[in-house]
Structures are given as structure tokens and as C-alpha cells.
Enzyme design. Structure first.
Site, PDB file in Angstrom:
ATOM      1  N   ASN A   9      36.718  -9.114 -19.717  1.00 17.63           N
ATOM      2  CA  ASN A   9      37.563 -10.298 -19.873  1.00 17.63           C
ATOM      3  C   ASN A   9      36.802 -11.249 -20.786  1.00 17.63           C
ATOM      4  O   ASN A   9      35.838 -11.881 -20.363  1.00 17.63           O
ATOM      5  CB  ASN A   9      37.808 -10.929 -18.493  1.00 17.63           C
ATOM      6  N   TRP A  10      37.238 -11.309 -22.025  1.00 11.46           N
ATOM      7  CA  TRP A  10      36.496 -12.105 -23.007  1.00 11.46           C
ATOM      8  C   TRP A  10      36.781 -13.600 -22.873  1.00 11.46           C
ATOM      9  O   TRP A  10      36.170 -14.415 -23.549  1.00 11.46           O
ATOM     10  CB  TRP A  10      36.809 -11.623 -24.435  1.00 11.46           C
ATOM     11  N   LYS A  11      37.739 -13.952 -22.043  1.00 10.33           N
ATOM     12  CA  LYS A  11      38.104 -15.363 -21.810  1.00 10.33           C
ATOM     13  C   LYS A  11      38.338 -16.080 -23.145  1.00 10.33           C
ATOM     14  O   LYS A  11      38.814 -15.448 -24.083  1.00 10.33           O
ATOM     15  CB  LYS A  11      37.039 -16.048 -20.947  1.00 10.33           C
ATOM     16  N   HIS A  97      43.850 -14.986 -12.507  1.00 15.05           N
ATOM     17  CA  HIS A  97      42.405 -15.252 -12.574  1.00 15.05           C
ATOM     18  C   HIS A  97      42.122 -16.636 -11.991  1.00 15.05           C
ATOM     19  O   HIS A  97      42.924 -17.566 -12.149  1.00 15.05           O
ATOM     20  CB  HIS A  97      41.938 -15.173 -14.030  1.00 15.05           C
ATOM     21  N   GLU A  99      40.323 -18.954 -12.938  1.00 12.54           N
ATOM     22  CA  GLU A  99      40.343 -20.046 -13.921  1.00 12.54           C
ATOM     23  C   GLU A  99      41.772 -20.501 -14.190  1.00 12.54           C
ATOM     24  O   GLU A  99      42.022 -21.682 -14.438  1.00 12.54           O
ATOM     25  CB  GLU A  99      39.620 -19.600 -15.205  1.00 12.54           C
ATOM     26  N   GLU A 169      37.092 -11.366  -7.121  1.00 18.02           N
ATOM     27  CA  GLU A 169      36.184 -12.227  -7.869  1.00 18.02           C
ATOM     28  C   GLU A 169      35.907 -13.494  -7.056  1.00 18.02           C
ATOM     29  O   GLU A 169      36.686 -14.460  -7.126  1.00 18.02           O
ATOM     30  CB  GLU A 169      36.808 -12.615  -9.214  1.00 18.02           C
ATOM     31  N   GLY A 175      30.564 -16.665 -13.592  1.00 17.64           N
ATOM     32  CA  GLY A 175      29.878 -17.435 -14.623  1.00 17.64           C
ATOM     33  C   GLY A 175      28.667 -18.204 -14.135  1.00 17.64           C
ATOM     34  O   GLY A 175      28.123 -19.032 -14.855  1.00 17.64           O
ATOM     35  N   SER A 214      29.565 -12.488 -12.270  1.00 19.49           N
ATOM     36  CA  SER A 214      28.161 -12.279 -12.671  1.00 19.49           C
ATOM     37  C   SER A 214      27.722 -10.828 -12.539  1.00 19.49           C
ATOM     38  O   SER A 214      26.573 -10.560 -12.193  1.00 19.49           O
ATOM     39  CB  SER A 214      27.235 -13.215 -11.896  1.00 19.49           C
ATOM     40  N   GLY A 235      32.973 -10.774 -17.320  1.00 23.98           N
ATOM     41  CA  GLY A 235      33.108 -11.866 -18.277  1.00 23.98           C
ATOM     42  C   GLY A 235      31.948 -11.836 -19.263  1.00 23.98           C
ATOM     43  O   GLY A 235      31.937 -11.062 -20.221  1.00 23.98           O
ATOM     44  N   GLY A 236      30.939 -12.663 -18.997  1.00 22.98           N
ATOM     45  CA  GLY A 236      29.807 -12.840 -19.913  1.00 22.98           C
ATOM     46  C   GLY A 236      29.213 -11.544 -20.448  1.00 22.98           C
ATOM     47  O   GLY A 236      28.990 -11.397 -21.660  1.00 22.98           O
TER      48      GLY A 236
END
Ligand code: 13P
Length: 255
Positions: A9-11, A97, A99, A169, A175, A214, A235-236
Site C-alpha cells: 500500500n503505497w499510500k 483502511h 487512515e 492492521e 507507521g 510496521s 506500507g513503508g
């Protein structure tokens, strides 16, 4: 055999140029991997979704979106429909998600409409659920997960265990660099498997349950080894081809 699905997930990261470069690197590296049943997806921002689709064409990587509207078309300024996404070969969509729940006020019932629309349109919905730190501290984790699933999956029927993915999640792990512990992941995924089996009978036994929060090349081996963990939503660590590929390689140990 354990199912494994690794999704990036590149957000709101990567310009169109960077996204294409990243997609090309991942795609080339994935082509070098031995053949396996592991599923891989990347979910870039909408501005680069088409060019990323072109960059991964011919590889086994699935193109995913980070969000969608539940209507086919209409006066919904700023929104993207599943019909538009299908037209550029997008096959999966992240829904609910944390977010989007937190910053864009998405409710469980809106999320339910999106899951339903995604299934009808032949997409693979990746339904995200998870508790906040306050909810965990108040011992409400399973109450929250139950509510998110009860409403998020209301009136949803499945014909096939490959039609839906659940991503657990924990919000406090996203993050932050602090992943859930092995015990916490194990406890949540065991609970989720039990819930899904109760809800969908045999289909629930093999639905993929991803862990997200994470997840990195450093902790992937331990987390992916857990029985009811069927991959990750990353993500990251999905923004660098090397770390994303390391996680994919670890997942291949457990299929
Ligand atoms: P991080 O891997 O950056 O914690 O993000 C997880 C996530 O939100 C994936 O959807």
C-alpha cells in the site's frame, strides 16, 4: 497448504515517475523468483495506477487501488469508480483502511457498501480492520473487530475463499515502527479465523488474513510464520523494492 498474499500500500507516496520506477524494479525482481502460489499486489496512488499497471504487465503482480466509490458513475467530485478501475486492469481494492476511517470519516456501513460493490464488480476487496491503542488498552480489541466485521460484511455472501481478504492492521502499529508482538498477532488472527469460520463456514477457513502495521524485512519472517497469518499489507517497507522483495521471499517459506 498456507495461502500467502503480500500487498504493498503505497499510500500518498511516489510521483508518477517514482511509481513507475518502483513498479519496474519490483516487477523485474518478481520475475526472477521461482514459481510459487504466492499472490502479490501493489496499490499505487491513482495518478500512477495506469502506468504502474503497464509496468507490471506480464508479471504475476496484481494491480490494486487504495480506495473506490461504490457507485458506477455520477456526480461525486474527486471520487473514482470500480468501473473506471476495472477498465485499466485493476483487480483489487483496499477498503476501510484506518487512515480513511480516521481522516475521511469512513463508517462501517459505508465500508460495507464498498465491499459489496467491489464483489459485484468482480474485484478482490482487502477489508482493513483494527483497533486503536486506546481501544486495546480498554480491552475492547475484539469488540471493535467484531463490530467492524459484523457491519463491514453485512449481507455479504462468498462463493470462493479467494474472493475476499481481511487485513488486520492494529492502528497503533501503522507507521509507528512498532509492530504488534508475535503473541498479539497470533491472538488476533486466531480470533479472526474463528470469526470468519463462524461467518462463512468452510470458506472462512481459508480466507486470507493479512497482517499490517510496521511489517518489515526484519520482522517478516517471525510474523509470517504464524499459522493464521496469510501475508501482509505493507506500507513503508513496500516503497523500496529491496525490502518488499525480502518480505515476499520470507513469505515463500511458509506456503
Ligand atoms: P506501515 O507498514 O507503514 O506501518 O503501514 C501499514 C499499512 O497501513 C498498510 O496498509
Amino acid at each position: 497448504m498456507k495461502k500467502m498474499f503480500i500487498a504493498g500500500n503505497w499510500k500518498m507516496n511516489t510521483t508518477a515517475t517514482q511509481a513507475k520506477e518502483l513498479a519496474c524494479s519490483i516487477s523485474e525482481a518478481v520475475k526472477q523468483l521461482p514459481d510459487s502460489s504466492i499472490q502479490i499486489a501493489v496499490c499505487p496512488p491513482f495518478t500512477s495506477i495506469q502506468s504502474v499497471g503497464e509496468a507490471i504487465a506480464g508479471s504475476k503482480i496484481i494491480l490494486g487501488a487504495q480506495n473506490c466509490h461504490f457507485k458506477d458513475k455520477g456526480a461525486f467530485t474527486g471520487e473514482i469508480s470500480l468501473e473506471m478501475l476495472a477498465n485499466i486492469n485493476c483487480k483489487a481494492v483496499i477498503i476501510g483502511h484506518s487512515e480513511r476511517r480516521t481522516y475521511f470519516f469512513e463508517t462501517d456501513s459505508l465500508i460495507n457498501q464498498k465491499v459489496s460493490a467491489a464483489l459485484t464488480a468482480g474485484f478482490l476487496p482487502i477489508l482493513c480492520i483494527g483497533e486503536t491503542l486506546d481501544e486495546r488498552r480498554a480491552n475492547q480489541t475484539f469488540e471493535i473487530l467484531r463490530r467492524q466485521l459484523d457491519i463491514g460484511l453485512e449481507n455479504i455472501t462468498l462463493n470462493n475463499p479467494d474472493d475476499l481478504v481481511i487485513a488486520y492492521e492494529p492502528v497503533w502499529a501503522i507507521g509507528t515502527g512498532i509492530a504488534a508482538t508475535i503473541e498479539q498477532v497470533e491472538e488476533a488472527h486466531t480470533w479472526l479465523r474463528h470469526y470468519l469460520t463462524g461467518r462463512f463456514d468452510e470458506i472462512g477457513e481459508t480466507l486470507a488474513i493479512q497482517y499490517g502495521g510496521s511489517l518489515t524485512a526484519e520482522n517478516a519472517d517471525d510474523i509470517l510464520s504464524i499459522a493464521d497469518v496469510n501475508g501482509g499489507l505493507i506500507g513503508g517497507a513496500s516503497l523500496k523494492a529491496d525490502s518488499f522483495l525480502s518480505i515476499i521471499r520470507f513469505s515463500m517459506k511458509y506456503i
